[in-house]
Design a protein around this motif. Sequence first.
Motif, PDB file in Angstrom:
ATOM      1  N   ALA A 403       0.874  -1.164  -0.189  1.00 37.88           N
ATOM      2  CA  ALA A 403       0.138  -0.067   0.020  1.00 37.88           C
ATOM      3  C   ALA A 403       0.975   1.318   0.022  1.00 37.88           C
ATOM      4  O   ALA A 403       0.383   2.432  -0.554  1.00 37.88           O
ATOM      5  N   ALA A 404       2.039   1.222   0.312  1.00 42.65           N
ATOM      6  CA  ALA A 404       3.073   2.463   0.429  1.00 42.65           C
ATOM      7  C   ALA A 404       3.635   2.587  -0.916  1.00 42.65           C
ATOM      8  O   ALA A 404       4.387   3.497  -1.305  1.00 42.65           O
ATOM      9  N   ASP A 405       3.413   1.643  -1.698  1.00 44.48           N
ATOM     10  CA  ASP A 405       3.911   1.806  -3.272  1.00 44.48           C
ATOM     11  C   ASP A 405       3.491   3.008  -3.763  1.00 44.48           C
ATOM     12  O   ASP A 405       2.215   3.136  -3.861  1.00 44.48           O
ATOM     13  N   GLY A 428       3.902  14.306  -4.342  1.00 51.70           N
ATOM     14  CA  GLY A 428       3.880  14.806  -5.904  1.00 51.70           C
ATOM     15  C   GLY A 428       5.156  15.290  -6.224  1.00 51.70           C
ATOM     16  O   GLY A 428       6.256  15.252  -5.540  1.00 51.70           O
ATOM     17  N   ASN A 429       5.511  16.015  -7.455  1.00 48.14           N
ATOM     18  CA  ASN A 429       6.450  16.465  -8.063  1.00 48.14           C
ATOM     19  C   ASN A 429       6.714  17.878  -7.484  1.00 48.14           C
ATOM     20  O   ASN A 429       5.685  18.726  -7.796  1.00 48.14           O
ATOM     21  N   PRO A 430       7.757  18.209  -6.771  1.00 45.94           N
ATOM     22  CA  PRO A 430       7.903  19.247  -6.080  1.00 45.94           C
ATOM     23  C   PRO A 430       8.332  20.441  -7.246  1.00 45.94           C
ATOM     24  O   PRO A 430       8.179  21.599  -6.849  1.00 45.94           O
ATOM     25  N   HIS A 431       8.542  20.069  -8.340  1.00 44.81           N
ATOM     26  CA  HIS A 431       8.877  21.079  -9.171  1.00 44.81           C
ATOM     27  C   HIS A 431       7.593  21.662  -9.932  1.00 44.81           C
ATOM     28  O   HIS A 431       7.548  22.898 -10.682  1.00 44.81           O
ATOM     29  N   THR A 432       6.483  20.710 -10.011  1.00 45.52           N
ATOM     30  CA  THR A 432       5.085  21.142 -10.744  1.00 45.52           C
ATOM     31  C   THR A 432       4.189  21.311  -9.803  1.00 45.52           C
ATOM     32  O   THR A 432       3.085  21.894 -10.312  1.00 45.52           O
ATOM     33  N   GLY A 433       4.181  20.513  -8.756  1.00 42.22           N
ATOM     34  CA  GLY A 433       2.935  20.511  -7.908  1.00 42.22           C
ATOM     35  C   GLY A 433       1.763  19.151  -8.185  1.00 42.22           C
ATOM     36  O   GLY A 433       0.662  19.263  -7.713  1.00 42.22           O
ATOM     37  N   GLN A 434       2.272  18.271  -9.283  1.00 41.49           N
ATOM     38  CA  GLN A 434       1.534  17.347  -9.656  1.00 41.49           C
ATOM     39  C   GLN A 434       1.417  16.116  -8.517  1.00 41.49           C
ATOM     40  O   GLN A 434       2.399  15.715  -8.215  1.00 41.49           O
ATOM     41  N   ILE A 435       0.219  15.766  -8.333  1.00 44.93           N
ATOM     42  CA  ILE A 435      -0.058  14.864  -7.247  1.00 44.93           C
ATOM     43  C   ILE A 435      -0.081  13.178  -8.105  1.00 44.93           C
ATOM     44  O   ILE A 435      -0.679  13.397  -8.944  1.00 44.93           O
ATOM     45  N   PHE A 436       0.604  12.682  -7.241  1.00 48.44           N
ATOM     46  CA  PHE A 436       0.659  10.941  -8.122  1.00 48.44           C
ATOM     47  C   PHE A 436       0.487   9.933  -7.143  1.00 48.44           C
ATOM     48  O   PHE A 436       0.206   8.875  -7.438  1.00 48.44           O
ATOM     49  N   ASP A 437       0.513  10.184  -5.689  1.00 48.75           N
ATOM     50  CA  ASP A 437       0.303   9.291  -4.804  1.00 48.75           C
ATOM     51  C   ASP A 437      -0.644   9.921  -3.447  1.00 48.75           C
ATOM     52  O   ASP A 437      -0.272  11.065  -3.226  1.00 48.75           O
ATOM     53  N   ALA A 438      -1.543   9.131  -2.726  1.00 48.41           N
ATOM     54  CA  ALA A 438      -2.264   9.766  -1.599  1.00 48.41           C
ATOM     55  C   ALA A 438      -2.506   8.069  -0.861  1.00 48.41           C
ATOM     56  O   ALA A 438      -3.134   7.397  -1.447  1.00 48.41           O
ATOM     57  N   ASP A 439      -2.139   8.273   0.342  1.00 52.40           N
ATOM     58  CA  ASP A 439      -2.555   7.195   1.344  1.00 52.40           C
ATOM     59  C   ASP A 439      -3.024   7.813   2.646  1.00 52.40           C
ATOM     60  O   ASP A 439      -2.419   8.412   3.148  1.00 52.40           O
ATOM     61  N   ILE A 440      -4.408   7.610   2.496  1.00 61.57           N
ATOM     62  CA  ILE A 440      -5.334   8.127   3.463  1.00 61.57           C
ATOM     63  C   ILE A 440      -5.453   7.103   4.756  1.00 61.57           C
ATOM     64  O   ILE A 440      -5.717   5.800   4.308  1.00 61.57           O
ATOM     65  N   ARG A 441      -5.134   7.445   5.794  1.00 59.57           N
ATOM     66  CA  ARG A 441      -5.467   6.525   7.076  1.00 59.57           C
ATOM     67  C   ARG A 441      -6.286   6.905   7.899  1.00 59.57           C
ATOM     68  O   ARG A 441      -6.480   7.931   8.355  1.00 59.57           O
ATOM     69  N   PHE A 442      -7.114   5.683   8.383  1.00 54.46           N
ATOM     70  CA  PHE A 442      -7.881   5.990   9.537  1.00 54.46           C
ATOM     71  C   PHE A 442      -7.549   5.227  10.611  1.00 54.46           C
ATOM     72  O   PHE A 442      -7.085   4.129  10.573  1.00 54.46           O
TER      73      PHE A 442
END
Length: 452
Positions: A403-405, A428-442
């Motif tokens: 899940a951390a992949d 995300g990419n620090p140069h552009t702000g593009q998000i490519f991954d999110a892991d939401i934890r409850f």
Amino acid sequence: MVPCSRRQSWTLFLGLAFVLAVAPAFSATPALAAPAGAGDDGMPGASLTPALPDAEGESPAGGKEEKKKKKGEEEKKGEAKDDKEQPKEPPFDKLVKGAKEIKGLFNAFVKDDEGKVYLEILPDQFDQPFLLNPTLVSGIGQGFIYPADMLPEYLVSFHPNGKSVQLVHKHVLFRADASSSLTKPAAMAAPDAIVGQTKIESQPHPDRKSVLVDLGTLFLADLEGLTVALKQILEVPYQVDREGSSIAATRAYPGNFDFDTVLHLKTPVQEFKRPLYYAADPRSLLVRFHYSIARLPDTGFKPRLADDRVGHFPAMMKDYTDDRPEDPTTRFVWRWHLEKQDPNAAVSEPKQPIVFYIENSIPPEYRQAVKDGITGWNPAFEAIGFRNALVAKDQPDDPDWDAADVRYSTIRWIVAPNAGFAQGPSRGNPHTGQIFDADIRFSADMIRNIRR
């Protein structure tokens, strides 16, 4: 031949005895005079004359021995010089013999019997930017050090330095376009940092010219500052026990290389001012991290400037391409890359939707509710022209990915004693702000608290 008298023979005998007696004591002195009657007449006395010294004051026999000794010393020096010129590292193939090979963005060779993982670095992978994405897999049960914590990502590069390789943390605050004269000065405005260093373990590969390094030497260390956090929370100094730490669960993919580290943190302290409630033994902590080294995505994403009138999570940098703005600070909106399949349609399906996986840690009775919560955002995306922008899928019971992949965004359930919260970080990419991954934890206790 003239015969010798008995007296002459006796004299010769006494002379022989004398020479044999005193010769060892005079071996390094000028030659003794020949006894009477000894000469060139072939008599025994001629053989008793000591040898003349050579030019260095040594007898011919001693000179030969000395020359042999010098010759041997010269040969040893030559061999030592040859040894220095020979590479000390073993050949590439010899070092990885018997290892399990894992191919991907970086190739790796795992030797379970030695507890080692060798990372192969190609020549064109040196000094290239990669995004290092750390996740705290396990927690300590308190102090908000809980499992599945997405820690801040940062740019790194592998830099060759003689017989070693450095893991360099790159600064990204200052920049200028390639067309600007300030491109290099901007890169030099702030210092990078060495977060790891290791020796090169092998000779270059005969074809690929790549080299091998010990992955554990680079990453079995406190890269994320957990010992500092523990000192603040528990007021106890911890240190990493290198011998008790290990690399685990190594995986490689075309765009990222993933592995887990198990760090053993120890302290000599016997009495704790602030107790560590849930540890088996607070003097010894086994903490697990997941690392993903990823290639920066090149998707044609167009950054969007943040508007101060609207709340955003921004990617910020100091851009010195143009000196006309009052403030060089540039803020890009942290956002997903959505493109319409039909650019001319008012509302269109996206080319690539935002996909969240329901981790198999979520209790089955809650999974549908979580899916509904994800897709419940779709009406908001329809207002900006995207239909079914978000998709929810189930993670397989026995997945071949973690899940951390960074390739997968997930919703996760964690055990955080007495803590009721949900948290939704992203990468995300620090140069552009593009998000490519999110892991939401409850936290599981959040539901318990609601029931109360």
